[in-house]
Motif scaffolding. Sequence first.
Motif, mmCIF file in Angstrom:
data_model
loop_
_atom_site.group_PDB
_atom_site.id
_atom_site.type_symbol
_atom_site.label_atom_id
_atom_site.label_comp_id
_atom_site.label_asym_id
_atom_site.label_seq_id
_atom_site.Cartn_x
_atom_site.Cartn_y
_atom_site.Cartn_z
ATOM 1 N N LEU A 74 0.843 -1.195 0.000
ATOM 2 C CA LEU A 74 0.000 0.000 0.000
ATOM 3 C C LEU A 74 0.878 1.244 0.000
ATOM 4 C CD1 LEU A 74 -2.551 -1.002 2.808
ATOM 5 C CD2 LEU A 74 -2.584 -1.620 0.390
ATOM 6 N N ARG A 75 0.450 2.268 -0.723
ATOM 7 C CA ARG A 75 1.157 3.551 -0.736
ATOM 8 C C ARG A 75 0.185 4.633 -0.246
ATOM 9 N NH1 ARG A 75 5.074 6.786 -4.070
ATOM 10 N NH2 ARG A 75 4.202 8.871 -4.204
ATOM 11 N N PHE A 76 0.608 5.383 0.773
ATOM 12 C CA PHE A 76 -0.159 6.513 1.281
ATOM 13 C C PHE A 76 0.628 7.790 0.993
ATOM 14 C CE2 PHE A 76 -1.740 2.944 3.654
ATOM 15 C CZ PHE A 76 -3.084 3.208 3.828
ATOM 16 N N GLU A 77 -0.074 8.863 0.612
ATOM 17 C CA GLU A 77 0.617 10.091 0.231
ATOM 18 C C GLU A 77 -0.255 11.301 0.527
ATOM 19 O OE1 GLU A 77 1.255 9.807 -3.970
ATOM 20 O OE2 GLU A 77 -0.788 9.194 -4.363
ATOM 21 N N ASN A 78 0.391 12.447 0.717
ATOM 22 C CA ASN A 78 -0.320 13.724 0.783
ATOM 23 C C ASN A 78 -0.487 14.205 -0.650
ATOM 24 O OD1 ASN A 78 -1.154 16.389 0.962
ATOM 25 N ND2 ASN A 78 0.214 16.899 2.658
ATOM 26 N N ASP A 79 -1.710 14.050 -1.182
ATOM 27 C CA ASP A 79 -1.943 14.447 -2.571
ATOM 28 C C ASP A 79 -2.828 15.688 -2.639
ATOM 29 O OD1 ASP A 79 -4.328 13.391 -1.760
ATOM 30 O OD2 ASP A 79 -4.612 12.075 -3.484
ATOM 31 N N GLY A 80 -2.840 16.460 -1.562
ATOM 32 C CA GLY A 80 -3.615 17.698 -1.538
ATOM 33 C C GLY A 80 -2.733 18.910 -1.678
ATOM 34 N N GLY A 81 -3.257 20.059 -1.277
ATOM 35 C CA GLY A 81 -2.546 21.319 -1.443
ATOM 36 C C GLY A 81 -2.051 21.928 -0.155
ATOM 37 N N GLU A 82 -2.181 21.216 0.980
ATOM 38 C CA GLU A 82 -1.735 21.746 2.262
ATOM 39 C C GLU A 82 -0.996 20.664 3.039
ATOM 40 O OE1 GLU A 82 -4.720 23.402 4.717
ATOM 41 O OE2 GLU A 82 -5.123 25.121 3.405
ATOM 42 N N ASP A 83 -0.088 21.119 3.933
ATOM 43 C CA ASP A 83 0.578 20.192 4.828
ATOM 44 C C ASP A 83 -0.430 19.622 5.817
ATOM 45 O OD1 ASP A 83 2.900 20.859 3.562
ATOM 46 O OD2 ASP A 83 3.593 22.235 5.114
ATOM 47 N N ILE A 84 -0.187 18.388 6.258
ATOM 48 C CA ILE A 84 -1.046 17.714 7.228
ATOM 49 C C ILE A 84 -0.229 17.485 8.499
ATOM 50 C CG2 ILE A 84 -2.321 15.590 7.727
ATOM 51 C CD1 ILE A 84 -2.816 15.354 4.695
ATOM 52 N N VAL A 85 -0.765 17.936 9.633
ATOM 53 C CA VAL A 85 -0.105 17.730 10.923
ATOM 54 C C VAL A 85 -0.918 16.708 11.727
ATOM 55 C CG1 VAL A 85 0.888 20.039 10.930
ATOM 56 C CG2 VAL A 85 -1.342 19.673 11.977
ATOM 57 N N ARG A 86 -0.334 16.265 12.836
ATOM 58 C CA ARG A 86 -0.979 15.207 13.623
ATOM 59 C C ARG A 86 -2.387 15.604 14.075
ATOM 60 N NH1 ARG A 86 4.456 14.348 15.762
ATOM 61 N NH2 ARG A 86 5.150 12.244 15.247
ATOM 62 N N GLN A 87 -2.559 16.895 14.421
ATOM 63 C CA GLN A 87 -3.857 17.320 14.934
ATOM 64 C C GLN A 87 -4.965 17.245 13.886
ATOM 65 O OE1 GLN A 87 -1.029 18.863 15.316
ATOM 66 N NE2 GLN A 87 -0.650 19.107 17.519
ATOM 67 N N ASP A 88 -4.604 17.141 12.602
ATOM 68 C CA ASP A 88 -5.620 17.060 11.549
ATOM 69 C C ASP A 88 -6.339 15.707 11.545
ATOM 70 O OD1 ASP A 88 -5.184 19.627 10.545
ATOM 71 O OD2 ASP A 88 -3.554 18.961 9.258
ATOM 72 N N TYR A 89 -5.717 14.676 12.141
ATOM 73 C CA TYR A 89 -6.351 13.359 12.157
ATOM 74 C C TYR A 89 -7.319 13.283 13.341
ATOM 75 C CZ TYR A 89 -2.451 11.876 9.124
ATOM 76 O OH TYR A 89 -1.519 11.746 8.122
ATOM 77 N N GLN A 90 -8.606 13.376 13.070
ATOM 78 C CA GLN A 90 -9.585 13.162 14.130
ATOM 79 C C GLN A 90 -9.704 11.676 14.467
ATOM 80 O OE1 GLN A 90 -11.059 15.894 15.665
ATOM 81 N NE2 GLN A 90 -9.482 16.854 14.410
ATOM 82 N N GLU A 91 -9.531 10.824 13.478
ATOM 83 C CA GLU A 91 -9.442 9.378 13.659
ATOM 84 C C GLU A 91 -8.242 8.898 12.861
ATOM 85 O OE1 GLU A 91 -11.134 7.455 15.589
ATOM 86 O OE2 GLU A 91 -12.678 8.891 16.242
ATOM 87 N N PRO A 92 -7.419 7.991 13.407
ATOM 88 C CA PRO A 92 -6.233 7.547 12.666
ATOM 89 C C PRO A 92 -6.611 6.756 11.417
ATOM 90 C CG PRO A 92 -6.573 6.163 14.583
ATOM 91 C CD PRO A 92 -7.561 7.297 14.693
ATOM 92 N N LEU A 93 -5.668 6.689 10.476
ATOM 93 C CA LEU A 93 -5.868 5.862 9.286
ATOM 94 C C LEU A 93 -5.896 4.385 9.676
ATOM 95 C CD1 LEU A 93 -3.346 7.572 6.832
ATOM 96 C CD2 LEU A 93 -5.827 7.787 6.797
ATOM 97 N N THR A 94 -6.794 3.647 9.038
ATOM 98 C CA THR A 94 -6.855 2.205 9.248
ATOM 99 C C THR A 94 -6.985 1.508 7.904
ATOM 100 O OG1 THR A 94 -9.272 2.234 9.509
ATOM 101 C CG2 THR A 94 -7.944 2.425 11.522
ATOM 102 N N ALA A 95 -6.442 0.304 7.829
ATOM 103 C CA ALA A 95 -6.606 -0.547 6.643
ATOM 104 C C ALA A 95 -7.117 -1.894 7.143
ATOM 105 C CB ALA A 95 -5.292 -0.703 5.898
ATOM 106 N N GLU A 96 -8.332 -2.248 6.728
ATOM 107 C CA GLU A 96 -8.953 -3.479 7.196
ATOM 108 C C GLU A 96 -9.075 -4.457 6.038
ATOM 109 O OE1 GLU A 96 -12.652 -4.955 9.979
ATOM 110 O OE2 GLU A 96 -12.194 -2.818 9.728
#
Length: 518
Positions: A74-96
């Motif tokens: 799996l590849r995860f990336e910031n493909d948007g227009g702004e930096d992402i900081v830890r506080q931006d994650y209201q729920e962590p990423l999960t892969a089920e």
Amino acid sequence: MPLPDTETLLAAAGLVATAVLWAVQRFLPGRKSVGYRVRMDTAIGMNPRDAHSLVQPRLLRQGQEITDATLALLRFENDGGEDIVRQDYQEPLTAEFTGRTVIGVEVPDANPPDLVGMLTRNGGGLRHDGGRLVIPRVPLNERDHFKLLVLLSAEDGNGDRNGGGAHRSRGGGAGGGRPGELVVGGFLSGGRIRRNAQRWGPRELGLGLGGVCIILVGLLGGLLLNGPTGAASAESATGRLTVDGSSAFAPPMQDIARQYTARCRGAEIEVAESGSLSGLGRLNRARRSAPAVGPTFLAVSDVAAPAIYREPAGRRAGVILLGMVVNGRTGVGNLTSEQVRGIYDGRCTHWKQLGGSDLPVRIVGRDAASGTRRAFETAVLRGSEPDTVSSYECNGKDRDAAARVTRCEVHSTGSLPDTVGRVPGAIGYAEEYAAAKNPRVTRVRPNGREPDIEWAGQHGYPFWTVEYLYTYGQPEAGSLAAKFRAFMDSGTAKNILRKYRHVPCADLASAPGSACGP
């Protein structure tokens, strides 16, 4: 100044419209975005087709056979227009992985490489339970990415076997034809998490916009070269400027100066690194020799200007994370503040006293003009580092045989880790980025604490300092000193500071209790 002609205005308007259209189609669905791709999801064929074969290979993990094993990349990336900081994650990423069990996971690739440590950190890294993989909240600047290689078994927690399925994300599209269904979840404040389609080339709209943009840029460039010169950028100024002082802050400052001069033709910026107090002294001498001339000099200091410099106007530029380093052969990775003080006051002269190797302690220090040394004395030693230089190169007391400790000095942050890495038993201090680049040194965790570029994670980490920019008097509006100082708050400058593991004060100035506050 004559106004631009009609053709120039039309070409510029067309270029702006094309850029806006591209930005809209690229970023409109959410400025903050984490995208993911399934680069591989395939079965591992371990059983030979010939049942009578003498070779019957099996895949084992911790003595247990893994049946119907699969590998997913799996590849995860910031493909948007702004930096992402830890506080931006209201729920962590999960892969089920529906119908499958996660056996293990590795991080084969990450950009920047620091993400590997954040993802695999003990107690706060990747974890899995059954078929669910939880990914820690890691900051992602624009275009940052990481890959996860996941080993799975087709047996779920009840021992049942499951067959094919599809990949889908929460609210996203689906595809089929691979064993086991993948569901990616999480919640990003002010943004989204989406699955990116695998593409072998640019989309047709992006390709068309790129062609139009190239044509318009060429047309506009030709019109400008053959017509009157346009107005200078609002952030640009011409002239010469000298920046001198902290060697710890010199590498990012050099990058920032290169970015500024590349944008602003006619600007010349020289960045020196004579030390914090030397830079302040040079600024003071420039003030006395030309009191009526506008400031063409910036002093950079790891500490606030001492009282003897009464007139410099200062502002806070960033927070530097500092760290202690030891030679890789010492066998020590953690030191308490009291142990560090014992080393520097001569009570601990051998690493065996601290549970390390059979090597004598050798101190690599900085000279008296160093702001990093003052920060070390204030934050860690709570006193003065010894002034005695007993050694030329820290290999023995060849300058003062009667000294209590073996101690030499270097004149820059960059050279200190090199000296520590070269001298067995050596210890010293430097800014975190310079220390992390040297493979021959071990970074010491003071009191077991790790530095973190996310300022909220700094509670309890003792070794940091604020970087100041000083001029003599306020720079004249429109001058190169004023424009360059303002450029330090730009997104370009802040990203460079983050690259060097510094915390931009432009991000912290309004935070309650911030080190960058007034």
